[in-house]
Write an enzyme that holds these catalytic residues in place. Structure first.
Site, PDB file in Angstrom:
ATOM      1  N   TYR A 119       0.804  -1.222   0.000  1.00 48.63           N
ATOM      2  CA  TYR A 119       0.000   0.000   0.000  1.00 48.63           C
ATOM      3  C   TYR A 119       0.842   1.279   0.000  1.00 48.63           C
ATOM      4  O   TYR A 119       0.307   2.364   0.154  1.00 48.63           O
ATOM      5  CB  TYR A 119      -0.949  -0.002   1.201  1.00 48.63           C
ATOM      6  CG  TYR A 119      -2.115  -0.935   1.007  1.00 48.63           C
ATOM      7  CD1 TYR A 119      -1.913  -2.299   0.897  1.00 48.63           C
ATOM      8  CD2 TYR A 119      -3.415  -0.461   0.920  1.00 48.63           C
ATOM      9  CE1 TYR A 119      -2.975  -3.167   0.711  1.00 48.63           C
ATOM     10  CE2 TYR A 119      -4.478  -1.319   0.740  1.00 48.63           C
ATOM     11  CZ  TYR A 119      -4.252  -2.668   0.633  1.00 48.63           C
ATOM     12  OH  TYR A 119      -5.306  -3.522   0.442  1.00 48.63           O
ATOM     13  N   LYS A 166       3.636 -15.139   4.777  1.00 51.61           N
ATOM     14  CA  LYS A 166       3.948 -16.086   3.695  1.00 51.61           C
ATOM     15  C   LYS A 166       5.468 -16.114   3.541  1.00 51.61           C
ATOM     16  O   LYS A 166       6.020 -15.835   2.468  1.00 51.61           O
ATOM     17  CB  LYS A 166       3.219 -15.617   2.413  1.00 51.61           C
ATOM     18  CG  LYS A 166       3.256 -16.584   1.263  1.00 51.61           C
ATOM     19  CD  LYS A 166       2.296 -17.742   1.397  1.00 51.61           C
ATOM     20  CE  LYS A 166       2.425 -18.677   0.205  1.00 51.61           C
ATOM     21  NZ  LYS A 166       1.703 -19.945   0.390  1.00 51.61           N
ATOM     22  N   ASP A 201      -2.378 -18.432   3.427  1.00 50.03           N
ATOM     23  CA  ASP A 201      -3.342 -19.235   2.664  1.00 50.03           C
ATOM     24  C   ASP A 201      -3.967 -20.315   3.539  1.00 50.03           C
ATOM     25  O   ASP A 201      -5.185 -20.497   3.567  1.00 50.03           O
ATOM     26  CB  ASP A 201      -2.711 -19.815   1.392  1.00 50.03           C
ATOM     27  CG  ASP A 201      -1.304 -20.367   1.611  1.00 50.03           C
ATOM     28  OD1 ASP A 201      -0.749 -20.199   2.717  1.00 50.03           O
ATOM     29  OD2 ASP A 201      -0.759 -20.987   0.677  1.00 50.03           O
ATOM     30  N   ASP A 225      -6.110  -6.761   4.885  1.00 50.74           N
ATOM     31  CA  ASP A 225      -7.273  -6.274   4.160  1.00 50.74           C
ATOM     32  C   ASP A 225      -8.110  -7.451   3.669  1.00 50.74           C
ATOM     33  O   ASP A 225      -9.336  -7.489   3.833  1.00 50.74           O
ATOM     34  CB  ASP A 225      -6.780  -5.430   2.971  1.00 50.74           C
ATOM     35  CG  ASP A 225      -7.884  -4.580   2.377  1.00 50.74           C
ATOM     36  OD1 ASP A 225      -8.917  -4.406   3.042  1.00 50.74           O
ATOM     37  OD2 ASP A 225      -7.715  -4.106   1.246  1.00 50.74           O
TER      38      ASP A 225
END
Ligand code: ATP
Length: 329
Positions: A119, A166, A201, A225
């Protein structure tokens, strides 16, 4: 009098803000509301989605209540979070009585880093048909948000903080976030706060299958988000989810949902997310009693099925708001 900035913004932002203000105005709070413009409409009018005067005025206030920005969200709310250094985005996710979903006892709080990651706006075209976006993860921002999550767990007597990352793929950026998480988690063992990690995930799968394993979740901006919308789906949708953006000196309070142009102007937006965001503001400013009165009223009205169509009810935004108003008094 405390000055509170109010930006309804675009789409349903205006409708839910009006609802929320009706509730706040009933509570006899020592606030002076400063109504300001920002968003797509402001951009058309002034050539800038976040006009300089709006930003200056916001800085003179104690907190900001924000509705929604449409296409210009990146230039408005993302910029505001950075300008006001509200580095922690808090999104509580709690089941409501009376809302039919696959799980009925969800209770977690998502702590999302709010100032960096993808972002930062560092996107470039490098050649014809090729673009890049840069993900920024720093030790300083990671430490600040992870410590915030553990402090929140300590204060609210929550049992566990889970990091979602991740690090197996994004070895540098998520790797740094994970390392900092492990360091800080050790400091909080003495308070009996557990720590846990999932790849984001797998975390999503567990969130759907067994959400009760989560208590406080801390994660980077983009993942935060996405998982908060996933979590919204677990408890009845975006119309219910409030959020707070907290920094050292400022708080911005806004629903998780955006402008939702598909339903804007129809008077059917669920006002709950905005109303509960204003209750989060009251807690932040120390008006705990008033915050509780609002929260209880909202819970009662939803449990009685007096809701907007997104929750299966037949009421318009204004009618649901009036039901909440009756119960706040
Ligand atoms: P953004 O990208 O800024 O999150 P968006 O306009 O793409 O915004 P949202 O506003 O977040 O999408 O909402 C997605 C959908 O969820 C909407 O199109 C709408 O159907 C539904 N929704 C969102 N908020 C509400 C609400 N308060 N009441 C009822 N339905 C809502």
């Amino acid at each position: 009098m405390m000055k509170i900035a109010v930006i309804p913004g675009d789409g349903i932002g205006k409708e839910v803000m009006n609802a929320s203000m009706l509730i706040l105005e009933k509570l006899d709070l020592p606030f002076e509301y400063v109504w300001l413009e920002a968003g797509d409409e402001a951009e058309k009018k002034y050539g800038k989605a976040l006009p300089d005067e709006t930003l200056e005025e916001i800085k003179r206030c104690k907190a900001l209540l924000f509705g929604a920005a449409g296409e210009s969200a990146a230039d408005v709310i993302v910029k505001l979070r950075q300008e006001l250094e509200t580095y922690a985005n808090l999104r509580p996710v709690k089941s409501f009585k009376g809302v039919k979903t696959i799980h009925n006892n969800v209770d977690m709080i998502i702590v999302r880093e709010n100032t960096e990651c993808l972002y930062k706006g560092l996107e470039f075209g490098v050649s014809e048909g090729v673009t890049v976006g840069i993900r920024v993860i720093s030790r300083e921002a990671s430490e600040r948000i992870i410590r915030f999550a553990f402090e929140l767990a300590k204060r609210d007597k929550r049992r566990k903080v889970t990091a979602l990352h991740k690090a197996n793929v994004m070895k540098k950026t998520c790797g740094l976030f994970r390392d900092v998480f492990r360091e800080i988690a050790k400091e909080y063992e003495k308070y009996g706060i557990e720590s846990e990690e999932y790849y984001v995930d797998a975390g999503c799968m567990y969130m759907v299958m067994k959400p009760n394993i989560f208590d406080v979740i801390v994660t980077t901006n983009m993942f935060g988000d996405i998982i908060s919308d996933l979590a919204a789906g677990l408890v009845g949708g975006l119309g219910l989810m409030p959020s707070a953006n907290i920094g050292e000196e400022y708080g911005i309070f806004e629903p998780v949902h955006g402008a939702a142009f598909d339903i804007a102007g129809k008077g059917i937006a669920n006002p709950t997310a905005m109303i509960l965001s204003s209750a989060m503001m009251l807690r932040y400013l120390g008006f705990l009693d008033e915050a509780k009165r609002i929260e209880k009223a909202v819970e009662k009205v939803i449990a009685e099925g007096k809701t907007t169509p997104d929750l299966g009810g037949k009421l318009k935004t204004i009618d649901m708001t009036k039901e909440i108003l009756k119960n706040v008094q």
